[in-house]
Scaffold this motif. Structure first.
Motif, mmCIF file in Angstrom:
data_model
loop_
_atom_site.group_PDB
_atom_site.id
_atom_site.type_symbol
_atom_site.label_atom_id
_atom_site.label_comp_id
_atom_site.label_asym_id
_atom_site.label_seq_id
_atom_site.Cartn_x
_atom_site.Cartn_y
_atom_site.Cartn_z
ATOM 1 N N THR A 193 111.465 -19.938 -37.797
ATOM 2 C CA THR A 193 110.905 -21.161 -37.202
ATOM 3 C C THR A 193 109.406 -21.250 -37.476
ATOM 4 O O THR A 193 108.854 -22.333 -37.578
ATOM 5 C CB THR A 193 111.121 -21.173 -35.673
ATOM 6 N N ALA A 216 107.016 -24.243 -39.192
ATOM 7 C CA ALA A 216 105.774 -24.743 -38.582
ATOM 8 C C ALA A 216 104.654 -24.838 -39.615
ATOM 9 O O ALA A 216 103.919 -25.833 -39.657
ATOM 10 C CB ALA A 216 105.359 -23.849 -37.410
ATOM 11 N N PRO A 273 102.903 -15.787 -30.066
ATOM 12 C CA PRO A 273 103.036 -15.207 -31.394
ATOM 13 C C PRO A 273 102.126 -15.941 -32.388
ATOM 14 O O PRO A 273 101.957 -17.156 -32.300
ATOM 15 C CB PRO A 273 104.495 -15.514 -31.726
ATOM 16 N N ASP A 310 102.792 -10.610 -33.441
ATOM 17 C CA ASP A 310 104.097 -11.226 -33.693
ATOM 18 C C ASP A 310 105.068 -10.091 -34.002
ATOM 19 O O ASP A 310 104.681 -8.913 -34.028
ATOM 20 C CB ASP A 310 104.002 -12.228 -34.870
ATOM 21 N N ASP A 334 106.832 -6.653 -29.855
ATOM 22 C CA ASP A 334 107.898 -7.478 -29.299
ATOM 23 C C ASP A 334 107.372 -7.869 -27.925
ATOM 24 O O ASP A 334 107.081 -6.990 -27.101
ATOM 25 C CB ASP A 334 109.194 -6.656 -29.193
ATOM 26 N N ALA A 335 107.224 -9.173 -27.678
ATOM 27 C CA ALA A 335 106.590 -9.620 -26.429
ATOM 28 C C ALA A 335 107.346 -9.159 -25.190
ATOM 29 O O ALA A 335 106.775 -9.093 -24.102
ATOM 30 C CB ALA A 335 106.471 -11.150 -26.433
ATOM 31 N N GLU A 352 102.242 -20.275 -28.282
ATOM 32 C CA GLU A 352 102.665 -21.569 -28.810
ATOM 33 C C GLU A 352 103.997 -21.390 -29.520
ATOM 34 O O GLU A 352 104.074 -20.677 -30.524
ATOM 35 C CB GLU A 352 101.592 -21.980 -29.829
ATOM 36 N N GLY A 353 105.056 -21.984 -28.967
ATOM 37 C CA GLY A 353 106.343 -21.945 -29.658
ATOM 38 C C GLY A 353 107.073 -20.633 -29.535
ATOM 39 O O GLY A 353 107.650 -20.173 -30.522
HETATM 40 C C1 LIG Z 1 108.087 -21.395 -33.623
HETATM 41 S S1 LIG Z 1 107.291 -19.930 -34.161
HETATM 42 C C2 LIG Z 1 105.663 -20.212 -33.567
HETATM 43 C C3 LIG Z 1 104.628 -19.453 -34.331
HETATM 44 C C4 LIG Z 1 103.197 -19.969 -34.181
HETATM 45 N N1 LIG Z 1 102.653 -19.783 -32.858
HETATM 46 C C5 LIG Z 1 103.122 -21.443 -34.578
HETATM 47 O O1 LIG Z 1 102.647 -22.230 -33.787
HETATM 48 O O2 LIG Z 1 103.547 -21.737 -35.687
HETATM 49 C C6 LIG Z 1 108.014 -18.697 -33.122
HETATM 50 C C7 LIG Z 1 107.444 -17.302 -33.343
HETATM 51 O O3 LIG Z 1 107.844 -16.460 -32.261
HETATM 52 C C8 LIG Z 1 107.972 -15.148 -32.784
HETATM 53 N N2 LIG Z 1 108.786 -14.349 -31.858
HETATM 54 C C9 LIG Z 1 110.075 -14.534 -31.497
HETATM 55 N N3 LIG Z 1 110.488 -13.593 -30.634
HETATM 56 C C10 LIG Z 1 109.415 -12.789 -30.415
HETATM 57 C C11 LIG Z 1 109.201 -11.635 -29.613
HETATM 58 N N4 LIG Z 1 110.176 -11.106 -28.878
HETATM 59 N N5 LIG Z 1 107.970 -11.076 -29.629
HETATM 60 C C12 LIG Z 1 106.972 -11.586 -30.393
HETATM 61 N N6 LIG Z 1 107.116 -12.679 -31.170
HETATM 62 C C13 LIG Z 1 108.325 -13.266 -31.186
HETATM 63 C C14 LIG Z 1 108.645 -15.404 -34.125
HETATM 64 O O4 LIG Z 1 108.540 -14.287 -34.991
HETATM 65 C C15 LIG Z 1 107.890 -16.614 -34.620
HETATM 66 O O5 LIG Z 1 106.754 -16.243 -35.380
#
Ligand SMILES: C[S@@+](CC[C@H](N)C(=O)[O-])C[C@H]1O[C@@H](n2cnc3c(N)ncnc32)[C@H](O)[C@@H]1O
Length: 413
Positions: free
Chosen positions: A16, A20, A86, A107, A135-136, A158-159
């Motif tokens: 995703t 973006a 992330p 991330d 990992d958040a 964000e996201g």
């Molecule tokens: C929609 S993207 C948003 C990225 C960025 N903030 C943007 O605005 O483009 C979602 C992000 O969440 C990260 N993500 C998903 N699960 C996660 C987790 N458990 N811990 C850290 N990051 C995570 C994904 O790797 C991805 O980069």
């Protein structure tokens, strides 16, 4: 098979973030085109369900509004260290270091490994930008990533929150609260009202046709993230705004946090994409954004620490196994999540030669937690066996997670 392809398989949600950056390029956000080129991104692969130019425009508008408004709010916080959690593949590291901020991009490891070598050469003050895999949902990984960072922190999310289950969202909020206690600062996020921003944007710009375009957007996000349904108590639902807003505030309050609502319509900077809209579309869009808020979250000092202190799992991940007559006996320790699941997948592919394993018994005595990435992997293992996986000596939390997913069989002995 490489560790990288294992990481992709346990958590495909990172795709995703590539969508973006494609949309940011369309919005003319400085730096996005260079990043997209370095990633060799092709629209066709990343925007599969966005079949028409208007759907892409609507999505790009949401993304541009979010990126530029978040940059403005982060600067307005006055805090010098930005933790982007992330960070995805956005050019925020470039923007923030040019605006006298230290930037820490966090991330999943798979994203950080790919984004760091691309962005580093594009950042003029490279010493002020760093990227770290986390990992958040895993507090020790956040703590390790920030070991040399000093507070206060402006944490920007964000996201991300929409991809989490109820349990994961709760854990991430608890983790961010702990970071705010340790470092001071604030947490800024558009995520609770992301659906309002989407619906408001599409309705304002495309009117009646907005629904079909929105559905196309949602399908893309679901395909890419392998998330079956979006929804947790942190998210405000357009069909029940007051009730779900109260629910999200209650969730924050439970963790000793409080939110100030920042009106998006009032903070929105001039957008490049206005060039592609008619003046009444711009007017309706600006009006609609007045119904959306970004949340500025801080510790609620009125709440005592004892209200919110939470058990922290600190066992490192570990696994041991033996193979006995086509039955795999496995013992897991710590957390099975995005960070640790590739290790289990590598072991599984090594022992399950030609699909020879018929059953798995897992000793969960020291297993503390399973995230969605862990569940996804266990389901994959389950698919390949003729009998259900047997879990034994699981703690209450692990039992609840497994039962919710209808996974395997509990052996109470
Ligand atoms: C929609 S993207 C948003 C990225 C960025 N903030 C943007 O605005 O483009 C979602 C992000 O969440 C990260 N993500 C998903 N699960 C996660 C987790 N458990 N811990 C850290 N990051 C995570 C994904 O790797 C991805 O980069």
């Amino acid at each position: 098979m490489s560790v990288r392809s294992m990481q992709i398989r346990v958590n495909p949600v990172y795709l995703t973030a590539k969508t973006a950056v494609c949309l940011m390029e369309k919005a003319g956000i400085p730096g996005a085109a260079k990043i997209a080129r370095a990633l060799a991104l092709e629209d066709k692969a990343l925007l599969p369900k966005m079949t028409d130019a208007e759907t892409i425009l609507g999505n790009a508008l949401v993304v541009e509004a979010k990126y530029r408004t978040m940059c403005r709010l982060i600067e307005a916080s006055g805090i010098k260290t930005v933790v982007d959690l992330p960070c995805g593949y956005t050019p925020k590291a470039m923007y923030m270091t040019e605006h006298a901020r230290n930037f820490v991009g966090l991330d999943l490891p798979i994203v950080v490994q790919e984004v760091e070598p691309i962005i580093r050469p594009l950042v003029s003050k490279a010493a002020e930008a760093s990227f770290r895999g986390v990992d958040a949902t895993n507090y020790p990984s956040l703590k390790a990533a920030l070991h040399d960072v000093s507070g206060p922190l402006c944490i920007a999310t964000e996201g991300m929150m929409m991809y989490f289950s109820e349990e994961e969202a709760d854990t991430v909020i608890a983790n961010i609260q702990t970071l705010l206690r340790e470092y001071g600062g604030c947490w800024i996020t558009p995520d609770p009202e992301y659906a309002l921003q989407f619906c408001g944007t599409f309705q304002a710009v495309f009117g009646e046709e907005s629904l079909a375009k929105l559905m196309a957007t949602k399908e893309t996000a679901q395909d890419q993230s392998a998330v079956a349904s979006f929804g947790n108590s942190f998210l405000v639902e357009p069909a029940a705004i007051p009730a779900t807003k109260a629910r999200a505030n209650a969730l924050l309050a439970k963790h000793g946090l409080k939110a100030e609502m920042v009106n998006l319509g009032e903070q929105l900077p001039e957008l490049s994409l206005y060039k592609q809209l008619a003046s009444d579309q711009i007017r309706r869009f600006k009006e609609a954004m007045r119904n959306c808020h970004y949340w500025l979250i801080t510790l609620d000092e009125k709440k005592g620490l004892e209200d919110t202190a939470r058990h922290r799992e600190e066992y490192p991940f570990g696994l041991q196994y033996t193979l006995n007559e086509k039955i795999l006996h496995l013992s897991l320790c710590g957390r099975l999540d995005t960070i640790s699941a590739p290790e289990l997948l590598i072991m599984w592919e090594k022992v399950n030669i030609g699909g020879s394993i018929e059953g798995v018994r897992i000793d969960c005595t020291r297993l503390e937690y399973i995230s969605s990435a862990g569940i996804r992997l266990l389901l994959k293992i389950q698919e390949s066996c003729s009998s259900p996986i047997v879990f034994f000596r699981a703690n209450e939390k692990v039992k609840e997670i497994l039962q919710q997913k209808g996974l395997g069989k509990m052996d109470e002995n």
